[in-house]
Design a protein around this motif. Structure first.
Motif, PDB file in Angstrom:
ATOM      1  N   SER B  12       0.807  -1.221   0.000  1.00 38.97           N
ATOM      2  CA  SER B  12       0.000   0.000   0.000  1.00 38.97           C
ATOM      3  C   SER B  12       0.841   1.273   0.000  1.00 38.97           C
ATOM      4  CB  SER B  12      -0.932   0.013   1.213  1.00 38.97           C
ATOM      5  OG  SER B  12      -0.203   0.246   2.411  1.00 38.97           O
ATOM      6  N   VAL B  13       2.094   1.173   0.403  1.00 38.78           N
ATOM      7  CA  VAL B  13       2.928   2.385   0.500  1.00 38.78           C
ATOM      8  C   VAL B  13       3.954   2.476  -0.620  1.00 38.78           C
ATOM      9  CG1 VAL B  13       2.653   2.557   3.008  1.00 38.78           C
ATOM     10  CG2 VAL B  13       4.603   1.274   2.067  1.00 38.78           C
ATOM     11  N   SER B  14       3.858   1.596  -1.603  1.00 40.29           N
ATOM     12  CA  SER B  14       4.920   1.527  -2.617  1.00 40.29           C
ATOM     13  C   SER B  14       4.372   0.989  -3.927  1.00 40.29           C
ATOM     14  CB  SER B  14       6.053   0.635  -2.109  1.00 40.29           C
ATOM     15  OG  SER B  14       5.581  -0.687  -1.882  1.00 40.29           O
ATOM     16  N   HIS B  15       5.187   1.096  -4.980  1.00 42.51           N
ATOM     17  CA  HIS B  15       4.766   0.697  -6.329  1.00 42.51           C
ATOM     18  C   HIS B  15       5.825  -0.188  -6.957  1.00 42.51           C
ATOM     19  CE1 HIS B  15       1.391   3.616  -6.526  1.00 42.51           C
ATOM     20  NE2 HIS B  15       2.126   4.239  -5.626  1.00 42.51           N
ATOM     21  N   ASP B  30       6.964   8.444  -1.530  1.00 45.78           N
ATOM     22  CA  ASP B  30       7.312   9.523  -0.615  1.00 45.78           C
ATOM     23  C   ASP B  30       8.374  10.387  -1.299  1.00 45.78           C
ATOM     24  OD1 ASP B  30       8.042  11.195   1.460  1.00 45.78           O
ATOM     25  OD2 ASP B  30       8.083   9.611   2.963  1.00 45.78           O
ATOM     26  N   THR B  31       7.959  11.584  -1.712  1.00 53.42           N
ATOM     27  CA  THR B  31       8.872  12.446  -2.467  1.00 53.42           C
ATOM     28  C   THR B  31       9.992  13.022  -1.612  1.00 53.42           C
ATOM     29  OG1 THR B  31       7.510  14.406  -2.040  1.00 53.42           O
ATOM     30  CG2 THR B  31       7.028  13.159  -4.048  1.00 53.42           C
ATOM     31  N   ARG B  32       9.909  12.870  -0.291  1.00 56.09           N
ATOM     32  CA  ARG B  32      10.945  13.456   0.559  1.00 56.09           C
ATOM     33  C   ARG B  32      12.306  12.794   0.329  1.00 56.09           C
ATOM     34  NH1 ARG B  32       8.591  12.744   6.362  1.00 56.09           N
ATOM     35  NH2 ARG B  32       8.213  10.682   5.439  1.00 56.09           N
ATOM     36  N   TRP B  33      12.266  11.502  -0.056  1.00 58.21           N
ATOM     37  CA  TRP B  33      13.506  10.775  -0.303  1.00 58.21           C
ATOM     38  C   TRP B  33      13.352   9.844  -1.492  1.00 58.21           C
ATOM     39  CZ3 TRP B  33      11.844  10.884   5.021  1.00 58.21           C
ATOM     40  CH2 TRP B  33      12.619  11.700   5.838  1.00 58.21           C
ATOM     41  N   PRO B  34      14.355   9.796  -2.374  1.00 56.14           N
ATOM     42  CA  PRO B  34      14.400   8.724  -3.376  1.00 56.14           C
ATOM     43  C   PRO B  34      14.636   7.413  -2.629  1.00 56.14           C
ATOM     44  CG  PRO B  34      15.833  10.571  -3.981  1.00 56.14           C
ATOM     45  CD  PRO B  34      15.449  10.762  -2.543  1.00 56.14           C
ATOM     46  N   TRP B  35      13.657   6.528  -2.644  1.00 62.07           N
ATOM     47  CA  TRP B  35      13.618   5.449  -1.651  1.00 62.07           C
ATOM     48  C   TRP B  35      13.095   4.187  -2.325  1.00 62.07           C
ATOM     49  CZ3 TRP B  35      11.008   6.607   3.751  1.00 62.07           C
ATOM     50  CH2 TRP B  35      11.028   5.465   4.555  1.00 62.07           C
ATOM     51  N   LEU B 117       3.232  12.241  -0.941  1.00 61.11           N
ATOM     52  CA  LEU B 117       3.030  11.369  -2.095  1.00 61.11           C
ATOM     53  C   LEU B 117       3.431  12.048  -3.405  1.00 61.11           C
ATOM     54  CD1 LEU B 117      -0.413   9.733  -1.161  1.00 61.11           C
ATOM     55  CD2 LEU B 117       1.908   9.131  -0.411  1.00 61.11           C
ATOM     56  N   TYR B 118       3.883  11.223  -4.359  1.00 55.83           N
ATOM     57  CA  TYR B 118       4.180  11.718  -5.696  1.00 55.83           C
ATOM     58  C   TYR B 118       2.893  12.101  -6.425  1.00 55.83           C
ATOM     59  CZ  TYR B 118       8.969   9.760  -5.604  1.00 55.83           C
ATOM     60  OH  TYR B 118      10.275   9.476  -5.305  1.00 55.83           O
ATOM     61  N   GLN B 119       2.971  13.079  -7.303  1.00 51.11           N
ATOM     62  CA  GLN B 119       1.960  13.253  -8.343  1.00 51.11           C
ATOM     63  C   GLN B 119       2.088  12.056  -9.280  1.00 51.11           C
ATOM     64  OE1 GLN B 119      -0.204  15.851  -8.567  1.00 51.11           O
ATOM     65  NE2 GLN B 119       0.653  17.065  -6.884  1.00 51.11           N
ATOM     66  N   ASP B 121       2.088  11.616 -12.477  1.00 51.55           N
ATOM     67  CA  ASP B 121       3.005  11.682 -13.626  1.00 51.55           C
ATOM     68  C   ASP B 121       4.469  11.721 -13.181  1.00 51.55           C
ATOM     69  OD1 ASP B 121       2.656  14.163 -12.531  1.00 51.55           O
ATOM     70  OD2 ASP B 121       2.542  15.246 -14.438  1.00 51.55           O
ATOM     71  N   ALA B 122       4.736  12.392 -12.061  1.00 51.10           N
ATOM     72  CA  ALA B 122       6.113  12.441 -11.561  1.00 51.10           C
ATOM     73  C   ALA B 122       6.559  11.053 -11.096  1.00 51.10           C
ATOM     74  CB  ALA B 122       6.210  13.432 -10.406  1.00 51.10           C
ATOM     75  N   ARG B 123       5.646  10.330 -10.468  1.00 47.48           N
ATOM     76  CA  ARG B 123       5.992   8.978 -10.012  1.00 47.48           C
ATOM     77  C   ARG B 123       6.243   8.061 -11.207  1.00 47.48           C
ATOM     78  NH1 ARG B 123       1.651   7.761  -6.956  1.00 47.48           N
ATOM     79  NH2 ARG B 123       0.683   6.762  -8.742  1.00 47.48           N
ATOM     80  N   ALA B 124       5.375   8.139 -12.181  1.00 46.14           N
ATOM     81  CA  ALA B 124       5.536   7.294 -13.370  1.00 46.14           C
ATOM     82  C   ALA B 124       6.848   7.602 -14.081  1.00 46.14           C
ATOM     83  CB  ALA B 124       4.354   7.490 -14.314  1.00 46.14           C
ATOM     84  N   ASP B 125       7.187   8.873 -14.160  1.00 45.79           N
ATOM     85  CA  ASP B 125       8.432   9.277 -14.808  1.00 45.79           C
ATOM     86  C   ASP B 125       9.647   8.741 -14.053  1.00 45.79           C
ATOM     87  OD1 ASP B 125       9.979  11.030 -16.684  1.00 45.79           O
ATOM     88  OD2 ASP B 125      10.552  11.991 -14.806  1.00 45.79           O
ATOM     89  N   PHE B 126       9.638   8.858 -12.730  1.00 39.84           N
ATOM     90  CA  PHE B 126      10.774   8.383 -11.931  1.00 39.84           C
ATOM     91  C   PHE B 126      10.891   6.861 -12.008  1.00 39.84           C
ATOM     92  CE2 PHE B 126      12.813   8.150  -7.443  1.00 39.84           C
ATOM     93  CZ  PHE B 126      14.090   8.257  -7.972  1.00 39.84           C
ATOM     94  N   MET B 127       9.742   6.188 -11.940  1.00 43.30           N
ATOM     95  CA  MET B 127       9.764   4.723 -12.031  1.00 43.30           C
ATOM     96  C   MET B 127      10.296   4.266 -13.390  1.00 43.30           C
ATOM     97  SD  MET B 127       6.266   3.717  -9.965  1.00 43.30           S
ATOM     98  CE  MET B 127       6.439   1.949 -10.265  1.00 43.30           C
ATOM     99  N   ALA B 128       9.962   4.988 -14.425  1.00 42.25           N
ATOM    100  CA  ALA B 128      10.459   4.622 -15.762  1.00 42.25           C
ATOM    101  C   ALA B 128      11.973   4.786 -15.830  1.00 42.25           C
ATOM    102  CB  ALA B 128       9.774   5.476 -16.825  1.00 42.25           C
ATOM    103  N   LYS B 129      12.483   5.859 -15.224  1.00 40.44           N
ATOM    104  CA  LYS B 129      13.933   6.071 -15.209  1.00 40.44           C
ATOM    105  C   LYS B 129      14.645   4.975 -14.407  1.00 40.44           C
ATOM    106  CE  LYS B 129      13.955  11.084 -15.885  1.00 40.44           C
ATOM    107  NZ  LYS B 129      13.649  12.345 -15.192  1.00 40.44           N
ATOM    108  N   ILE B 130      14.063   4.621 -13.265  1.00 40.16           N
ATOM    109  CA  ILE B 130      14.658   3.560 -12.438  1.00 40.16           C
ATOM    110  C   ILE B 130      14.659   2.245 -13.213  1.00 40.16           C
ATOM    111  CG2 ILE B 130      14.344   2.165 -10.352  1.00 40.16           C
ATOM    112  CD1 ILE B 130      13.016   4.746  -9.107  1.00 40.16           C
ATOM    113  N   SER B 131      13.539   1.952 -13.841  1.00 36.95           N
ATOM    114  CA  SER B 131      13.417   0.700 -14.578  1.00 36.95           C
ATOM    115  C   SER B 131      14.432   0.622 -15.711  1.00 36.95           C
ATOM    116  CB  SER B 131      11.987   0.581 -15.115  1.00 36.95           C
ATOM    117  OG  SER B 131      11.803  -0.664 -15.740  1.00 36.95           O
ATOM    118  N   LYS B 132      14.600   1.723 -16.416  1.00 35.74           N
ATOM    119  CA  LYS B 132      15.554   1.755 -17.526  1.00 35.74           C
ATOM    120  C   LYS B 132      16.977   1.537 -17.015  1.00 35.74           C
ATOM    121  CE  LYS B 132      16.877   4.604 -21.486  1.00 35.74           C
ATOM    122  NZ  LYS B 132      16.833   5.942 -22.063  1.00 35.74           N
ATOM    123  N   GLU B 133      17.281   2.080 -15.848  1.00 35.57           N
ATOM    124  CA  GLU B 133      18.627   1.948 -15.282  1.00 35.57           C
ATOM    125  C   GLU B 133      18.877   0.545 -14.732  1.00 35.57           C
ATOM    126  OE1 GLU B 133      20.870   4.379 -15.461  1.00 35.57           O
ATOM    127  OE2 GLU B 133      22.386   3.142 -14.466  1.00 35.57           O
TER     128      GLU B 133
END
Lengths: 135, 135
Positions: B12-15, B30-35, B117-119, B121-133
């Motif tokens: 519930s707290v993560s994707h 949680d936008t406070r930390w890349p986590w 919480l992330y917006q 679109d911002a969450r989706a964008d960050f997750m895509a970058k993480i996934s690509k890396e």
């Protein structure tokens, strides 16, 4: 120059018990929690992933031994393992026995209140028990 | 019966981002930390040392990959790694990018304030970058 040397701050808050596969094992001088600190004896390490794969696997087996040791010696509900290094950058790994009625349950131990030091004889007795269990 | 199933609170707290050697990799919301949160996909695990030596070594290589990934993607001063489990007992490992001006530096992230919480679109964008890396 390129040899492992224990950070002075880490040394000042803990006492050496012995050496496992790759880590020096030390007791944190804080009676609030049964708390071991493992310092991989490799120079210039900051993050866990600075270790080679072989050293990291060995360090985690050292963590396993220390966690088992605490579970045998003290009553606890959970083992916490953490490598933060926000204050002292030399790589070190905390292995802490937690209880549901301890000083900051379920919060983390780091940064909470002030250390309560062992009496000399109590610390020596606990270190002897840990040493007997680990080595 | 004896299969891995992700704890409902952790879910519930993560994707979910993907799966590495042994861990499911998830982004804490949680936008406070890349986590990142890594959950070893083995049933009935509570402590790190419940894993076999092979799984523990693999899980730590997953931690290495996630730590590298955060260091590539975000500006940070230190990586924090922790496995506490005081609130949710299913074994999970946190890998967090810390900065010296972040919300609770140099204290730990756990138990501090409330998640921001992330917006979407911002969450989706960050997750895509993480996934690509990572993959």
């Amino acid at each position: 120059m390129n040899e492992f040397a224990l950070d002075a701050t880490l040394a000042s808050v803990s006492h050496k018990i012995g050496i496992l596969r790759v880590c020096e094992v030390r007791l944190l001088d804080d009676t609030r929690w049964p708390w071991l600190m493992l310092v991989p004896m490799r120079p210039a390490m900051v993050d866990l992933h600075d270790l080679t794969a072989a050293d990291l696997a060995d360090a985690m087996e050292d963590v396993r031994d220390c966690a088992h040791c605490l579970q045998v010696l003290v009553s606890c509900d959970k083992i916490n393992v953490g490598s933060l290094g926000n204050i002292v950058r030399q790589l070190h790994i905390h292995v802490i026995a937690r209880k549901e009625d301890d000083a900051n349950w379920p919060g983390p131990v780091w940064g909470f209140g002030k250390a309560e030091l062992y009496q000399d004889d109590a610390r020596a007795d606990f270190m002897a028990k840990i040493s007997k269990e680990l080595f």
